[in-house]
Design a protein around this motif. Structure first.
Motif, PDB file in Angstrom:
ATOM      1  N   ARG A   1      66.653 -24.389  87.991  1.00 61.16           N
ATOM      2  CA  ARG A   1      68.438 -24.090  86.516  1.00 61.16           C
ATOM      3  C   ARG A   1      68.163 -22.519  86.893  1.00 61.16           C
ATOM      4  O   ARG A   1      67.414 -21.960  87.117  1.00 61.16           O
ATOM      5  CB  ARG A   1      67.263 -24.347  85.387  1.00 61.16           C
ATOM      6  CG  ARG A   1      67.538 -23.985  84.712  1.00 61.16           C
ATOM      7  CD  ARG A   1      67.441 -24.477  82.843  1.00 61.16           C
ATOM      8  NE  ARG A   1      65.743 -23.590  83.128  1.00 61.16           N
ATOM      9  CZ  ARG A   1      66.077 -22.286  82.730  1.00 61.16           C
ATOM     10  NH1 ARG A   1      67.181 -21.990  81.741  1.00 61.16           N
ATOM     11  NH2 ARG A   1      64.712 -21.272  82.039  1.00 61.16           N
TER      12      ARG A   1
ATOM     13  N   ASP B   1      68.529 -16.075  84.160  1.00 59.35           N
ATOM     14  CA  ASP B   1      67.188 -16.627  83.932  1.00 59.35           C
ATOM     15  C   ASP B   1      67.388 -18.017  84.847  1.00 59.35           C
ATOM     16  O   ASP B   1      68.443 -18.791  85.544  1.00 59.35           O
ATOM     17  CB  ASP B   1      66.959 -18.055  82.883  1.00 59.35           C
ATOM     18  CG  ASP B   1      66.656 -16.458  82.070  1.00 59.35           C
ATOM     19  OD1 ASP B   1      66.141 -15.505  82.307  1.00 59.35           O
ATOM     20  OD2 ASP B   1      67.064 -16.821  80.370  1.00 59.35           O
TER      21      ASP B   1
ATOM     22  N   THR C   1      59.412 -19.029  87.039  1.00 58.58           N
ATOM     23  CA  THR C   1      61.039 -18.808  85.791  1.00 58.58           C
ATOM     24  C   THR C   1      60.574 -17.137  85.688  1.00 58.58           C
ATOM     25  O   THR C   1      59.653 -16.422  85.641  1.00 58.58           O
ATOM     26  CB  THR C   1      60.558 -18.973  84.558  1.00 58.58           C
ATOM     27  OG1 THR C   1      60.697 -20.461  84.893  1.00 58.58           O
ATOM     28  CG2 THR C   1      61.676 -18.755  83.981  1.00 58.58           C
TER      29      THR C   1
ATOM     30  N   ASP D   1      64.757 -20.778  86.800  1.00 56.91           N
ATOM     31  CA  ASP D   1      63.275 -21.579  87.088  1.00 56.91           C
ATOM     32  C   ASP D   1      63.688 -21.998  88.885  1.00 56.91           C
ATOM     33  O   ASP D   1      64.587 -22.252  89.536  1.00 56.91           O
ATOM     34  CB  ASP D   1      63.535 -23.168  86.600  1.00 56.91           C
ATOM     35  CG  ASP D   1      62.021 -23.560  86.359  1.00 56.91           C
ATOM     36  OD1 ASP D   1      60.613 -22.743  86.441  1.00 56.91           O
ATOM     37  OD2 ASP D   1      62.660 -24.781  87.239  1.00 56.91           O
ATOM     38  N   TYR D   2      61.974 -21.601  89.725  1.00 53.94           N
ATOM     39  CA  TYR D   2      62.753 -22.187  90.924  1.00 53.94           C
ATOM     40  C   TYR D   2      61.061 -22.294  91.774  1.00 53.94           C
ATOM     41  O   TYR D   2      60.118 -22.259  90.633  1.00 53.94           O
ATOM     42  CB  TYR D   2      63.032 -21.169  91.617  1.00 53.94           C
ATOM     43  CG  TYR D   2      62.040 -19.827  91.589  1.00 53.94           C
ATOM     44  CD1 TYR D   2      61.251 -19.129  92.538  1.00 53.94           C
ATOM     45  CD2 TYR D   2      62.181 -18.433  90.733  1.00 53.94           C
ATOM     46  CE1 TYR D   2      60.975 -17.968  92.942  1.00 53.94           C
ATOM     47  CE2 TYR D   2      61.451 -17.608  90.633  1.00 53.94           C
ATOM     48  CZ  TYR D   2      60.550 -17.277  91.598  1.00 53.94           C
ATOM     49  OH  TYR D   2      60.426 -15.981  91.656  1.00 53.94           O
TER      50      TYR D   2
END
Length: 67
Positions: free
Chosen positions: A31, A42, A2, A44-45
């Motif tokens: 996300r 932000d 993240t 998330d990956y």
């Protein structure tokens, strides 16, 4: 993984959707949460599928500056 990116130029829901959609099109992005009031995104990956540079490039292609 993240990360939080500082993004300049986002001012409205259209900006929020443009950034969100651009990032979600990338393989490996799980996300995306855009905070217009803070000027942050932000993400998330999965770093094995997409790089931080690719995330930044996708946002910059929408016309925003990533710091």
């Amino acid at each position: 993984m993240t990360t939080t990116l500082q993004v300049q130029g986002m001012t409205c829901n259209h900006c929020k959707m443009a950034v969100t959609n651009a990032l979600q099109e990338l393989e490996g992005v799980n996300r995306v949460e855009v905070h217009l009031d803070k000027g942050t995104v932000d993400v998330d990956y999965d770093e094995t599928k997409v790089s931080l540079d690719q995330l930044k490039e996708a946002i910059e292609e929408q016309g925003y500056d990533v710091k």
